[in-house]
Write an enzyme that holds these catalytic residues in place. Structure first.
Site, PDB file in Angstrom:
ATOM      1  N   GLU A  52       0.802  -1.222   0.000  1.00 10.33           N
ATOM      2  CA  GLU A  52       0.000   0.000   0.000  1.00 10.33           C
ATOM      3  C   GLU A  52       0.835   1.272   0.000  1.00 10.33           C
ATOM      4  O   GLU A  52       0.355   2.331  -0.400  1.00 10.33           O
ATOM      5  CB  GLU A  52      -0.929   0.021   1.215  1.00 10.33           C
ATOM      6  CG  GLU A  52      -2.091  -0.947   1.110  1.00 10.33           C
ATOM      7  CD  GLU A  52      -2.948  -0.937   2.355  1.00 10.33           C
ATOM      8  OE1 GLU A  52      -3.509  -1.983   2.682  1.00 10.33           O
ATOM      9  OE2 GLU A  52      -3.045   0.125   2.986  1.00 10.33           O
ATOM     10  N   ASN A  53       2.071   1.199   0.473  1.00  9.40           N
ATOM     11  CA  ASN A  53       2.903   2.408   0.487  1.00  9.40           C
ATOM     12  C   ASN A  53       3.543   2.673  -0.869  1.00  9.40           C
ATOM     13  O   ASN A  53       4.377   3.570  -0.996  1.00  9.40           O
ATOM     14  CB  ASN A  53       3.976   2.304   1.571  1.00  9.40           C
ATOM     15  CG  ASN A  53       4.933   1.149   1.343  1.00  9.40           C
ATOM     16  OD1 ASN A  53       4.689   0.265   0.514  1.00  9.40           O
ATOM     17  ND2 ASN A  53       6.026   1.134   2.083  1.00  9.40           N
TER      18      ASN A  53
END
Length: 244
Positions: A52-53
């Site tokens: 997700e980053n």
């Protein structure tokens, strides 16, 4: 824990077996992270992982990580982009499978990570993060969670990550891996695919707050091989995620 492996190590192996070669995988942290690495090391060497980053990796981190932003997860990455970049891959329908967890689940595979009053007191939970997007847009999702009566509810208090619902055009929960077994959700109901060694159907029913299908001769979840355990213990040497 058995004499050879912990229940969480068994769940890591079950998670790895849900990943197919050449798939684009929204990995997540904790047990799915180990499962992705194990799949890469065994039957799915060409799988690619998304975080997700914004990190995209075609090989597992070479050292233990606590969070997806830790340096070993950055070194050797294919790309370090942003949240919007990796989420756009979901929107484009390019992500094959995503792993998500939840505090509560219902028979349709709806997950709640927002708020619950199951204990009689309203409790605020961490929220969606990217789970709602993954549940809505990935080709299929694999759910991983503890198997307890307070978590397996006929109706969740809040739908953070949608399961099966009328009109869904793609994706949805396919498999649920718990501390007691592996369950098929692909048909919109919960059916036991295997129970972990030593777990009885009665234990599962007592820990589940809704009707669940368990065949009379339900197979046992395949146990980890020596090579699979060796990989897991190399990736998680202190048992931080697997409880060894």
């Amino acid at each position: 824990m058995t004499s050879r492996y912990t229940r969480r190590e068994l769940m890591v192996v079950a998670a790895a077996r849900e990943i197919r070669d050449h798939e684009l995988v929204f990995v997540g942290m904790r047990l799915p992270l180990l499962g992705f690495g194990l799949a890469k090391a065994t039957h799915a060497p060409n799988a690619v992982g998304l975080f997700e980053n914004g990190v995209i990796r075609d090989r597992p981190a070479e050292a233990f990580i606590y969070t997806m932003g830790d340096p070993p997860n950055i070194v050797g990455a294919v790309a370090c982009l942003g949240l919007v970049d990796v989420m756009s891959l979901l929107q484009q329908g390019r992500v094959d499978v995503g792993f998500i967890g939840g505090a509560e689940v219902d028979p349709l595979g709806n997950l709640n990570t927002t708020r619950t009053s199951g204990s009689g007191t309203l409790v605020r939970l961490p929220g969606s993060g990217g789970a709602g997007d993954i549940a809505s847009l990935a080709g299929r999702t694999v759910l991983i969670m503890e198997h307890e009566p307070r978590r397996f509810r006929e109706r969740v208090d809040y739908i953070t990550s949608p399961g099966h619902f009328p009109g869904r055009r793609r994706g949805g929960p396919a498999t649920l891996i718990t501390t007691l077994g592996v369950f098929d959700l692909s048909t919109g109901r919960v059916r036991a695919a295997s129970l972990h060694p030593g777990v009885t159907p009665q234990q599962v029913r007592e820990a589940t707050g809704f009707q669940i299908e368990i065949a009379d001769h339900i197979p046992a979840t395949a146990t980890p091989s020596a090579d699979e355990l060796a990989y897991i213990r190399h990736a998680d040497p202190e048992g931080f995620w697997t409880g060894r």
